[in-house]
Every structure is written in C-alpha cells, then in structure tokens.
Motif scaffolding. Structure first.
Motif, PDB file in Angstrom:
ATOM      1  N   MET A 180      -9.103 -35.792   3.806  1.00 14.06           N
ATOM      2  CA  MET A 180      -9.511 -36.526   5.280  1.00 14.06           C
ATOM      3  C   MET A 180     -10.662 -36.232   6.490  1.00 14.06           C
ATOM      4  SD  MET A 180      -5.980 -35.525   7.640  1.00 14.06           S
ATOM      5  CE  MET A 180      -5.386 -36.423   9.384  1.00 14.06           C
ATOM      6  N   PHE A 181     -11.465 -34.405   6.507  1.00 16.84           N
ATOM      7  CA  PHE A 181     -11.630 -33.945   7.284  1.00 16.84           C
ATOM      8  C   PHE A 181     -13.576 -34.127   6.572  1.00 16.84           C
ATOM      9  CE2 PHE A 181      -8.625 -32.736   9.700  1.00 16.84           C
ATOM     10  CZ  PHE A 181      -8.388 -33.036   9.900  1.00 16.84           C
ATOM     11  N   LYS A 182     -13.791 -34.756   6.734  1.00 18.72           N
ATOM     12  CA  LYS A 182     -15.260 -34.931   6.045  1.00 18.72           C
ATOM     13  C   LYS A 182     -16.743 -34.781   6.640  1.00 18.72           C
ATOM     14  CE  LYS A 182     -13.423 -39.019   3.494  1.00 18.72           C
ATOM     15  NZ  LYS A 182     -13.369 -41.208   3.175  1.00 18.72           N
ATOM     16  N   SER A 183     -16.367 -35.254   7.925  1.00 18.83           N
ATOM     17  CA  SER A 183     -18.404 -35.036   8.288  1.00 18.83           C
ATOM     18  C   SER A 183     -18.073 -33.032   8.650  1.00 18.83           C
ATOM     19  CB  SER A 183     -17.503 -35.173   9.942  1.00 18.83           C
ATOM     20  OG  SER A 183     -16.769 -34.468  10.680  1.00 18.83           O
ATOM     21  N   PRO A 184     -19.232 -32.580   8.703  1.00 21.95           N
ATOM     22  CA  PRO A 184     -18.780 -31.075   8.424  1.00 21.95           C
ATOM     23  C   PRO A 184     -18.321 -29.968  10.137  1.00 21.95           C
ATOM     24  CG  PRO A 184     -21.476 -31.663   8.334  1.00 21.95           C
ATOM     25  CD  PRO A 184     -20.412 -32.971   8.116  1.00 21.95           C
ATOM     26  N   ALA A 185     -18.846 -30.999  11.153  1.00 18.61           N
ATOM     27  CA  ALA A 185     -18.015 -30.789  12.279  1.00 18.61           C
ATOM     28  C   ALA A 185     -16.845 -30.922  11.969  1.00 18.61           C
ATOM     29  CB  ALA A 185     -18.452 -31.939  13.665  1.00 18.61           C
ATOM     30  N   GLN A 186     -15.470 -31.273  11.633  1.00 21.95           N
ATOM     31  CA  GLN A 186     -14.528 -31.414  11.635  1.00 21.95           C
ATOM     32  C   GLN A 186     -13.537 -30.657  11.018  1.00 21.95           C
ATOM     33  OE1 GLN A 186     -13.789 -35.675  10.224  1.00 21.95           O
ATOM     34  NE2 GLN A 186     -12.683 -36.210  11.909  1.00 21.95           N
ATOM     35  N   ARG A 187     -14.339 -30.316   9.347  1.00 21.18           N
ATOM     36  CA  ARG A 187     -14.342 -29.016   8.964  1.00 21.18           C
ATOM     37  C   ARG A 187     -14.531 -27.157   9.692  1.00 21.18           C
ATOM     38  NH1 ARG A 187     -16.442 -32.125   4.619  1.00 21.18           N
ATOM     39  NH2 ARG A 187     -18.562 -30.597   4.499  1.00 21.18           N
ATOM     40  N   VAL A 188     -15.422 -27.558  10.119  1.00 27.51           N
ATOM     41  CA  VAL A 188     -15.372 -26.084  11.154  1.00 27.51           C
ATOM     42  C   VAL A 188     -14.940 -25.581  11.756  1.00 27.51           C
ATOM     43  CG1 VAL A 188     -17.088 -25.036  12.526  1.00 27.51           C
ATOM     44  CG2 VAL A 188     -18.009 -26.131  10.644  1.00 27.51           C
ATOM     45  N   GLY A 189     -14.645 -27.076  12.289  1.00 27.38           N
ATOM     46  CA  GLY A 189     -13.190 -27.450  14.226  1.00 27.38           C
ATOM     47  C   GLY A 189     -12.071 -26.630  13.381  1.00 27.38           C
ATOM     48  N   LEU A 190     -11.667 -27.525  12.088  1.00 28.15           N
ATOM     49  CA  LEU A 190     -10.035 -26.922  11.303  1.00 28.15           C
ATOM     50  C   LEU A 190     -10.171 -25.484  11.308  1.00 28.15           C
ATOM     51  CD1 LEU A 190      -7.465 -28.387  10.523  1.00 28.15           C
ATOM     52  CD2 LEU A 190      -8.679 -28.652   8.494  1.00 28.15           C
ATOM     53  N   THR A 191     -11.203 -24.775  10.807  1.00 31.75           N
ATOM     54  CA  THR A 191     -11.096 -23.864  10.267  1.00 31.75           C
ATOM     55  C   THR A 191     -11.670 -23.069  11.324  1.00 31.75           C
ATOM     56  OG1 THR A 191     -12.797 -24.187   8.509  1.00 31.75           O
ATOM     57  CG2 THR A 191     -12.902 -21.657   8.901  1.00 31.75           C
ATOM     58  N   VAL A 192     -11.758 -23.062  12.428  1.00 25.52           N
ATOM     59  CA  VAL A 192     -12.341 -22.426  13.699  1.00 25.52           C
ATOM     60  C   VAL A 192     -10.494 -22.495  14.132  1.00 25.52           C
ATOM     61  CG1 VAL A 192     -13.237 -22.153  15.849  1.00 25.52           C
ATOM     62  CG2 VAL A 192     -14.434 -22.826  14.753  1.00 25.52           C
ATOM     63  N   PHE A 193      -9.872 -23.111  14.305  1.00 24.91           N
ATOM     64  CA  PHE A 193      -8.578 -23.498  14.562  1.00 24.91           C
ATOM     65  C   PHE A 193      -7.552 -22.501  14.267  1.00 24.91           C
ATOM     66  CE2 PHE A 193      -4.396 -25.979  14.850  1.00 24.91           C
ATOM     67  CZ  PHE A 193      -3.733 -25.868  15.902  1.00 24.91           C
ATOM     68  N   GLY A 194      -7.695 -23.033  12.426  1.00 25.30           N
ATOM     69  CA  GLY A 194      -6.531 -22.581  11.784  1.00 25.30           C
ATOM     70  C   GLY A 194      -6.897 -20.870  11.363  1.00 25.30           C
ATOM     71  N   LEU A 195      -8.233 -19.993  12.133  1.00 24.80           N
ATOM     72  CA  LEU A 195      -8.470 -18.700  12.492  1.00 24.80           C
ATOM     73  C   LEU A 195      -7.854 -17.752  13.698  1.00 24.80           C
ATOM     74  CD1 LEU A 195     -11.929 -18.500  11.144  1.00 24.80           C
ATOM     75  CD2 LEU A 195     -10.267 -17.346  10.138  1.00 24.80           C
ATOM     76  N   LEU A 196      -7.797 -19.122  14.844  1.00 21.22           N
ATOM     77  CA  LEU A 196      -7.109 -19.093  16.340  1.00 21.22           C
ATOM     78  C   LEU A 196      -5.772 -18.460  15.712  1.00 21.22           C
ATOM     79  CD1 LEU A 196      -9.452 -20.841  18.519  1.00 21.22           C
ATOM     80  CD2 LEU A 196      -9.848 -18.681  18.298  1.00 21.22           C
ATOM     81  N   VAL A 197      -4.973 -19.460  15.023  1.00 22.52           N
ATOM     82  CA  VAL A 197      -3.114 -19.542  15.344  1.00 22.52           C
ATOM     83  C   VAL A 197      -3.203 -18.181  14.000  1.00 22.52           C
ATOM     84  CG1 VAL A 197      -1.761 -20.575  14.094  1.00 22.52           C
ATOM     85  CG2 VAL A 197      -3.531 -22.164  15.601  1.00 22.52           C
ATOM     86  N   ALA A 198      -3.835 -17.416  13.316  1.00 26.46           N
ATOM     87  CA  ALA A 198      -3.713 -16.802  12.156  1.00 26.46           C
ATOM     88  C   ALA A 198      -4.530 -15.189  13.078  1.00 26.46           C
ATOM     89  CB  ALA A 198      -4.920 -17.325  10.875  1.00 26.46           C
ATOM     90  N   GLY A 199      -5.303 -15.195  14.276  1.00 22.70           N
ATOM     91  CA  GLY A 199      -5.257 -14.102  14.966  1.00 22.70           C
ATOM     92  C   GLY A 199      -3.951 -14.178  16.271  1.00 22.70           C
ATOM     93  N   PHE A 200      -3.550 -15.295  16.250  1.00 24.11           N
ATOM     94  CA  PHE A 200      -2.272 -15.310  17.394  1.00 24.11           C
ATOM     95  C   PHE A 200      -1.259 -14.513  16.589  1.00 24.11           C
ATOM     96  CE2 PHE A 200       0.781 -17.645  19.474  1.00 24.11           C
ATOM     97  CZ  PHE A 200       1.527 -17.114  20.634  1.00 24.11           C
ATOM     98  N   PHE A 201      -0.536 -15.099  15.152  1.00 24.09           N
ATOM     99  CA  PHE A 201       0.279 -14.279  15.230  1.00 24.09           C
ATOM    100  C   PHE A 201       0.238 -12.665  14.243  1.00 24.09           C
ATOM    101  CE2 PHE A 201       1.165 -18.920  14.557  1.00 24.09           C
ATOM    102  CZ  PHE A 201       2.486 -18.903  15.379  1.00 24.09           C
ATOM    103  N   LEU A 202      -1.312 -13.032  13.324  1.00 25.29           N
ATOM    104  CA  LEU A 202      -1.031 -11.139  13.339  1.00 25.29           C
ATOM    105  C   LEU A 202      -1.836 -10.511  14.250  1.00 25.29           C
ATOM    106  CD1 LEU A 202      -3.298 -12.024  10.558  1.00 25.29           C
ATOM    107  CD2 LEU A 202      -1.160 -11.129  10.040  1.00 25.29           C
ATOM    108  N   PHE A 203      -2.304 -10.973  15.601  1.00 24.42           N
ATOM    109  CA  PHE A 203      -2.694  -9.611  16.588  1.00 24.42           C
ATOM    110  C   PHE A 203      -1.834  -9.129  17.024  1.00 24.42           C
ATOM    111  CE2 PHE A 203      -2.655  -8.044  21.128  1.00 24.42           C
ATOM    112  CZ  PHE A 203      -3.859  -7.330  20.699  1.00 24.42           C
TER     113      PHE A 203
END
Length: 276
Positions: free
Chosen positions: A1-24
């Motif tokens: 679904m996310f083929k471009s490197p920019a989309q994959r990086v953006g999704l990864t950063v967003f996932g890390l932010l969500v994980a950090g929000f719940f783990l903090f």
C-alpha cells in the motif's frame, strides 16, 4: 500500500509516536518507582534518573500479607478465567451449530446482560452472595467475575465457531471421528485465537477489579492485590514511590500471562488447520 520510501518512513514515525504516547505513562511509573521521596516530590522531573533506589520495592513487598494478597488474586483470576472459558465454550458450540426454539431470544439476552454496568448490579449481587453465604469468600468473588465475563465469552466464541467451515467437521466424521473426536481434533485447535481473546478479557476483568473485592472480602487474609494497592497511604499522604513500585509488581503476573497466551495464540492459529 505504501510503496514510496517517504510514505514508509512517515508511517514508521507515526507508529513510533503512537507507541511512545501509550508507553510513556509506564515509563513514568517505572522511573518514579526508582526514586527517593525527595526526588518524587521535586518540582524538576528527571526523565532519566541519575540515581536509583530499590527501597520502594522492598517497602511494597514488606506490607503485611503481601504473599496472601498475591495468592488470592491468582486463585480468583485464574479460576474465573478457566471456568469462564469452559462454560463459554459449552454455550458457544450449540449456539453456533444448533437450531432450537428461543435461540435468537437467548442471544439477545446475552447481549443485554453485557449492557448492565457493574455498579448497577452491586446491591443485588451483594444480597445474593449474602443469602448464599458466599460473602467474604474467594469462591463468591470468583463467581461474580464469571458472571461479568461469561456473556462476552459465549458471544465471542460463538462467532469463532461459526467461522470454522462445517465441511472440516463433516470430513473428519467421514474419516471415522465421533462428535467428541471432531471437537477435540478439529474444532478446539482452530478456536485458539478465540480462546486467547476471551481469556485476555476475563483475566483483565478479574485481575483489575477493585470495588467488589474491597466490599465483599472483609478479612485481610481474603483480600486481593487491587485492595493491596490502596494501602500505601500514610498520615503524611500517599507514598508515591512505593505506590509506583507496587504497580510495577502488580503488572508482572499480567505480563507473564500475556506472554504465555501469545505463544498459545500462534499455536492456535496453525494447529489443526491442515489435514495431513
């Protein structure tokens, strides 16, 4: 679904932010449990403590009857989970595979039972437990937890049973399996994900419940860990370091349970799925 490197990086950063929000909050609880009272009450909060102490953990464990509280919680929680899964499974299979008069009405009743808040049932359950001489009893508390979780368990497992192709069961019967053999060799292994989901729900409900455990269990040697967590108040206020340390200790059995269930989930999704 996310083929471009920019989309994959953006999704990864967003996932890390969500994980950090719940783990903090968990990280905050852990770091606070390692601080002295002066550090806890200091206006400047250190995200990475420069010094650590385990005194809060020793203070938490040294509370009288800690091992009794832990044992009571494990007995009530694991007993409620086991009984709920057994009863829910026995109800789910006929609800999914059989047609009988009043079936739809019974399913509606199961859903309605989930709508009632636990607080609304407090007085009726108290009177029932009193008349049945089950007050101040781990058995009575465990039955209450079963009553809370059984409707959800039966409804959820019914959906999983309906998701199993009946052709698999019929093929096993053609090969010589009886009804019990079909259930044990085909249906039950494929219900692994459903059993895991409902066991997690039952465990969380029983493990974290506080109000019924506080009121229904009046003797110290019958109380559970949620009640123990409320014992870190002194004449000078709440001992936050010990409270956070106790919360970390309180989370360990749940973490162990989830790790065990995770392995069973992987096994349940594959066992019995291929006929060889």
């Amino acid at each position: 679904m996310f083929k471009s490197p920019a989309q994959r990086v953006g999704l990864t950063v967003f996932g890390l932010l969500v994980a950090g929000f719940f783990l903090f909050p968990v990280y905050w609880m852990f770091t606070t449990s390692l601080k002295t009272p002066a550090q806890v009450l200091s206006p400047a909060y250190d995200l990475i403590p420069l010094s650590a102490t385990l005194k809060n953990f020793s203070n938490a464990i040294s509370i009288p009857n800690f091992t009794t509280f832990l044992t009571n919680s494990l007995i009530v929680t694991l007993g409620a989970v086991a009984f709920t899964l057994a009863a829910g499974l026995l109800a789910a299979v006929p609800l999914a595979r059989m047609r009988f008069r009043g079936r739809k009405g019974f399913l509606l009743l199961v859903l309605v039972a989930q709508l009632a808040p636990a607080e609304a049932l407090f007085i009726p359950l108290y009177l029932i437990m009193r008349d049945a001489d089950l007050l101040n009893s781990l058995l009575g508390l465990g039955l209450i937890y079963v009553a809370f979780t059984l409707p959800f368990t039966a409804w959820t497992l019914r959906g999983f049973v309906k998701g199993i192709p009946i052709d698999l069961e019929e093929a096993a019967m053609v090969d010589g399996c009886g009804r019990w053999g079909v259930f044990r060799r085909v249906t039950l292994p494929l219900l692994g994900p459903g059993l895991v989901a409902t066991s997690v729900f039952s465990f969380i409900t029983a493990w974290n419940e506080f109000l019924y455990a506080l009121v229904f269990l009046r003797e110290k040697d019958k109380q559970t860990l949620p009640v123990w967590l409320s014992s870190f108040r002194t004449a000078f206020g709440t001992d936050w370091g010990a409270t956070m340390a106790a919360s970390m200790i309180y989370a360990v059995p749940a973490l162990i349970f989830f790790l065990l269930v995770q392995r069973k989930l992987v096994a349940g999704t594959t066992a019995g799925a291929v006929k060889g």
